[in-house]
Design a protein around this motif. Structure first.
Motif, PDB file in Angstrom:
ATOM      1  N   ASN A 154       0.814  -1.221   0.000  1.00 30.05           N
ATOM      2  CA  ASN A 154       0.000   0.000   0.000  1.00 30.05           C
ATOM      3  C   ASN A 154       0.846   1.269   0.000  1.00 30.05           C
ATOM      4  O   ASN A 154       0.406   2.322  -0.467  1.00 30.05           O
ATOM      5  CB  ASN A 154      -0.941   0.016   1.210  1.00 30.05           C
ATOM      6  N   GLY A 155       2.041   1.193   0.513  1.00 31.92           N
ATOM      7  CA  GLY A 155       2.893   2.376   0.583  1.00 31.92           C
ATOM      8  C   GLY A 155       3.534   2.746  -0.733  1.00 31.92           C
ATOM      9  O   GLY A 155       4.079   3.848  -0.869  1.00 31.92           O
ATOM     10  N   TYR A 156       3.450   1.859  -1.727  1.00 32.29           N
ATOM     11  CA  TYR A 156       4.120   2.129  -3.001  1.00 32.29           C
ATOM     12  C   TYR A 156       3.531   3.345  -3.711  1.00 32.29           C
ATOM     13  O   TYR A 156       4.263   4.138  -4.320  1.00 32.29           O
ATOM     14  CB  TYR A 156       4.055   0.904  -3.911  1.00 32.29           C
ATOM     15  N   ASP A 157       2.209   3.510  -3.638  1.00 35.87           N
ATOM     16  CA  ASP A 157       1.560   4.651  -4.299  1.00 35.87           C
ATOM     17  C   ASP A 157       2.121   5.970  -3.785  1.00 35.87           C
ATOM     18  O   ASP A 157       2.327   6.918  -4.555  1.00 35.87           O
ATOM     19  CB  ASP A 157       0.046   4.606  -4.076  1.00 35.87           C
ATOM     20  N   TYR A 158       2.377   6.034  -2.501  1.00 40.39           N
ATOM     21  CA  TYR A 158       2.913   7.259  -1.914  1.00 40.39           C
ATOM     22  C   TYR A 158       4.373   7.464  -2.324  1.00 40.39           C
ATOM     23  O   TYR A 158       4.824   8.607  -2.494  1.00 40.39           O
ATOM     24  CB  TYR A 158       2.791   7.206  -0.390  1.00 40.39           C
ATOM     25  N   LEU A 159       5.102   6.376  -2.500  1.00 34.37           N
ATOM     26  CA  LEU A 159       6.480   6.476  -2.979  1.00 34.37           C
ATOM     27  C   LEU A 159       6.507   7.076  -4.382  1.00 34.37           C
ATOM     28  O   LEU A 159       7.354   7.927  -4.688  1.00 34.37           O
ATOM     29  CB  LEU A 159       7.140   5.096  -2.979  1.00 34.37           C
ATOM     30  N   GLU A 160       5.570   6.648  -5.221  1.00 33.38           N
ATOM     31  CA  GLU A 160       5.477   7.197  -6.578  1.00 33.38           C
ATOM     32  C   GLU A 160       5.240   8.701  -6.530  1.00 33.38           C
ATOM     33  O   GLU A 160       5.864   9.466  -7.268  1.00 33.38           O
ATOM     34  CB  GLU A 160       4.339   6.519  -7.353  1.00 33.38           C
ATOM     35  N   LEU A 161       4.333   9.133  -5.648  1.00 35.52           N
ATOM     36  CA  LEU A 161       4.032  10.560  -5.542  1.00 35.52           C
ATOM     37  C   LEU A 161       5.245  11.348  -5.060  1.00 35.52           C
ATOM     38  O   LEU A 161       5.499  12.467  -5.532  1.00 35.52           O
ATOM     39  CB  LEU A 161       2.856  10.787  -4.595  1.00 35.52           C
ATOM     40  N   ILE A 162       5.998  10.767  -4.136  1.00 40.18           N
ATOM     41  CA  ILE A 162       7.212  11.441  -3.641  1.00 40.18           C
ATOM     42  C   ILE A 162       8.224  11.606  -4.773  1.00 40.18           C
ATOM     43  O   ILE A 162       8.836  12.668  -4.942  1.00 40.18           O
ATOM     44  CB  ILE A 162       7.825  10.649  -2.466  1.00 40.18           C
ATOM     45  N   VAL A 163       8.400  10.558  -5.569  1.00 38.68           N
ATOM     46  CA  VAL A 163       9.332  10.606  -6.703  1.00 38.68           C
ATOM     47  C   VAL A 163       8.871  11.645  -7.722  1.00 38.68           C
ATOM     48  O   VAL A 163       9.670  12.461  -8.214  1.00 38.68           O
ATOM     49  CB  VAL A 163       9.450   9.216  -7.363  1.00 38.68           C
ATOM     50  N   LEU A 164       7.577  11.626  -8.033  1.00 41.74           N
ATOM     51  CA  LEU A 164       7.044  12.578  -9.009  1.00 41.74           C
ATOM     52  C   LEU A 164       7.156  14.013  -8.499  1.00 41.74           C
ATOM     53  O   LEU A 164       7.457  14.933  -9.274  1.00 41.74           O
ATOM     54  CB  LEU A 164       5.582  12.251  -9.324  1.00 41.74           C
ATOM     55  N   PHE A 165       6.929  14.207  -7.209  1.00 36.36           N
ATOM     56  CA  PHE A 165       7.056  15.566  -6.665  1.00 36.36           C
ATOM     57  C   PHE A 165       8.508  16.035  -6.728  1.00 36.36           C
ATOM     58  O   PHE A 165       8.770  17.223  -6.939  1.00 36.36           O
ATOM     59  CB  PHE A 165       6.553  15.617  -5.225  1.00 36.36           C
ATOM     60  N   THR A 166       9.443  15.115  -6.565  1.00 32.87           N
ATOM     61  CA  THR A 166      10.857  15.476  -6.694  1.00 32.87           C
ATOM     62  C   THR A 166      11.157  15.994  -8.093  1.00 32.87           C
ATOM     63  O   THR A 166      11.821  17.019  -8.270  1.00 32.87           O
ATOM     64  CB  THR A 166      11.751  14.259  -6.386  1.00 32.87           C
TER      65      THR A 166
END
Length: 664
Positions: free
Chosen positions: A222-234
């Motif tokens: 479930n935490g992977y979606d948030y990891l994607e958002l963190i990467v995209l925000f970077t």
């Protein structure tokens, strides 16, 4: 619901930008919603969206005059910012100290956002329009109200310390979304359709996210979606919140919210909502390549997604076909190796992108990245130079849209297994495409005063004869390859019967050498070549050109400038070159009956030419002034414009209109 609302909103924007007749495009949707049993609420929502869209387009867009503005810096470039104010958005020149998202107070004089330009080149004014900017302001005073301290220069100076010049530009584009305009190979990238190879877009990010998914999705669950958002925000942060990255970030965010809330909104509706949100804040982005190169393709994928087999070969075929109409609409030539280059070279660019990422932490990777990048650019340049091309000319937007519809319907039929109908439609696409690449054998009767900036270049097309008088010249721009040849190709021209030079000032002949090396020219004539001919007249097929200036000898190039007189049916044309007033006076003394319909004024409208006596004697119906916008010589002069006014001679200017075409 959101899809219908979006269509109404898009029609409203297009109607305001181009013509309110485009409101008729919404009628089929409204009729469908009226007929549909449960379409009443969709109809009301769409109608409200249409009205709101039109109202939104009437919000302030700035104005000229003295300004005292407070606004938010929404875009930061090297020497200017985009300032969002209550009066609209302005281009503001500053000292480079205003950080992105800072709030500033600026004082200065605003004027229409017009800039120097040339035919086929990048039009900065048109680009600004896609950003909703119509006025520019040079700040006399700039007071910082709030400083965001958003500045990535320190990161670049550290990370790029081991990169050579070319690789610096590439990595700067891939990570920080900056322009590749200074890259020598940019024309090659554009011609082969490889510009996305060196820009941070969904193409590279999707590949990077797919690698991440394989590595972390099972471990993080479930935490992977948030990891994607963190990467995209970077990436969003590094790219200074570029439009394309905002789109990807918003789509991922909306999809995650939809998933967490379990609203079960379809992916098509999610995409429509994101698209609507972006257009509400930046309605003019609808006419930018950032919009029409991405959103239509994404919508198409959503439509065929239920049955689309995402094989790599199928996807690239879809990609190439989908963008084919846009390519031929935006470029007058189609490079045959372009599709193959995209299939082979675009995926390879992923490695350049992946190697660029660790440069942020380990600058020494530049030692590996430099040769790899330069080798890649060498292959691209080789493919560009060796690729044969077809001249498609200026393709009508109606033809392009028709092709667009046919290709979309073809893939829909193919996806849903209507193979027989798909084959019929494929044949229709081929039949429609073939005439686009057939050479132009028709006769023409027109005079084109080509916009070459501060210079002269006049194309005469009479029956099947094409003659260019002067080539223009600019020491900073390759006018032959960037301006003249693309323009000739847009006219489906593959050769010139003759090039005639008025005199050897660089702004009149500077592009000749490159033009002669890269385009077929049958003959080249200079003023001295006319002296050898009877009556100083040279005939090229059915066109006779007479040089009226045989008075001056010596080293003054302007006094030696050819003054060429042509009669094309009932149209009498005079090209004065840079001949001064004393030459003009001698011409009318020896040719008292000289009568002219169209004159290209001498010396770009300077007060050294175009005397009152001369213009009154030849009584032209139209004067053409070829000069660069805001040029350092202040051409055309107020004296010349006043002379035209007093003689009631209408005039047109390339610095204000661009290329001027006149049918005869």
């Amino acid at each position: 619901m959101f899809f219908c609302i979006l269509i109404s909103f898009i029609v409203a924007i297009l109607a305001k930008i181009y013509s309110f007749f485009l409101l008729l495009l919404i009628l089929p949707l409204f009729i469908f919603l009226v007929i549909r049993k449960k379409g009443k609420k969709y109809l009301i929502a769409s109608l409200i969206s249409l009205i709101l869209g039109i109202c939104l387009m009437y919000l302030p867009h700035g104005s000229s005059g003295e300004k005292d503005l407070i606004g938010l810096c929404v875009t930061r470039k090297e020497n200017y910012i985009f300032l969002l104010t209550i009066e609209g958005k302005y281009l503001v020149y500053d000292d480079g100290q205003t950080a992105l998202f800072s709030i500033v107070k600026v004082t200065g004089n605003a004027e229409k956002a017009m800039f120097s330009h040339y035919e086929s080149g990048f039009n900065f004014s048109s680009y600004l329009e896609t950003q909703g900017i119509f006025y520019k302001l040079k700040a006399n005073k700039c007071d910082l109200i709030f400083d965001s301290h958003y500045n990535l220069d320190f990161l670049k100076s550290y990370s790029f310390s081991y990169l050579d010049d070319k690789t610096y530009l590439i990595v700067d584009s891939l990570l920080f979304s900056n322009s590749l305009s200074e890259l020598k190979e940019q024309n090659s990238l554009q011609a082969l359709g490889l510009t996305s190879a060196f820009a941070v877009t969904g193409f590279h990010l999707s590949f990077f996210l797919s690698i991440m998914k394989k590595l972390f999705s099972k471990k993080l669950k479930n935490g992977y979606d948030y990891l994607e958002l963190i990467v995209l925000f970077t990436f969003l942060f590094l790219s200074s919140f570029k439009y394309a990255i905002r789109r990807i970030f918003l789509l991922k965010s909306a999809a995650l919210i939809n998933k967490k809330l379990k609203t079960q909104i379809s992916s098509l509706e999610v995409l429509s909502l994101v698209c609507l949100m972006m257009l509400i804040f930046e309605p003019y982005s609808l006419i930018s390549s950032s919009f029409y190169y991405s959103f239509p393709f994404l919508f198409f994928l959503r439509i065929i997604q239920p049955r689309f087999r995402n094989k790599r070969s199928s996807f690239f075929l879809l990609l190439l076909c989908f963008y084919f109409p846009i390519r031929i609409l935006n470029s007058p030539e189609f490079y045959i190796l372009s599709p193959l280059s995209q299939i082979i070279l675009l995926p390879f660019s992923h490695f350049i992108f992946l190697l660029s990422l660790p440069v942020l932490v380990i600058p020494q990777i530049g030692y590996i990245l430099n040769p790899l990048n330069n080798f890649y650019l060498t292959i691209i340049e080789f493919a560009y130079k060796k690729s044969p091309y077809l001249i498609n000319g200026h393709v009508s937007i109606i033809i392009a849209l028709l092709l667009y519809v046919f290709i979309i319907v073809f893939f829909i039929l193919r996806t849903y297994r209507y193979l027989k109908q798909a084959k019929i439609l494929a044949c229709s696409v081929i039949i429609l495409t073939i005439p686009i690449f057939i050479p132009d054998f028709t006769s023409h009767k027109e005079i084109d005063f080509i916009d070459v900036g501060q210079g002269d270049a006049t194309l005469i097309r009479y029956n099947k004869t094409d003659i260019l008088i002067d080539t223009g010249g600019n020491i900073n721009i390759d006018l032959a390859n960037e301006c003249l040849i693309p323009y000739f190709h847009s006219k489906k021209m593959s050769e010139l019967d003759a090039v005639i030079i008025t005199h050897l000032d660089y702004d009149h002949y500077g592009a000749l050498n490159d033009l002669n090396n890269n385009f077929l020219i049958d003959k080249i004539y200079y003023p001295e070549d006319f002296i050898k001919e009877p009556d100083e007249t040279i005939s090229i097929d059915s066109i006779s050109i007479r040089n009226l200036n045989h008075y001056s000898e010596g080293n003054d190039t302007n006094k030696n400038s050819g003054v060429y007189y042509l009669e094309l049916d009932d149209t009498k044309l005079l090209i004065v070159g840079d001949a001064p007033k004393e030459i003009e006076n001698q011409i009318i003394t020896d040719n008292p009956d000289l009568d002219v319909d169209i004159i290209k004024l001498g010396h770009h409208g300077s007060n050294t030419s175009s005397s009152y006596k001369f213009l009154k004697a030849i009584s032209p119906d139209l004067a053409i002034i070829s000069c660069g916008y805001n040029n350092i010589y202040n051409h055309p002069s107020l004296e010349t414009l006043d002379t035209l006014y007093r003689l009631n001679i209408p005039y047109r200017r390339t610095d204000l209109e661009g290329t001027i075409s006149i049918k005869i």
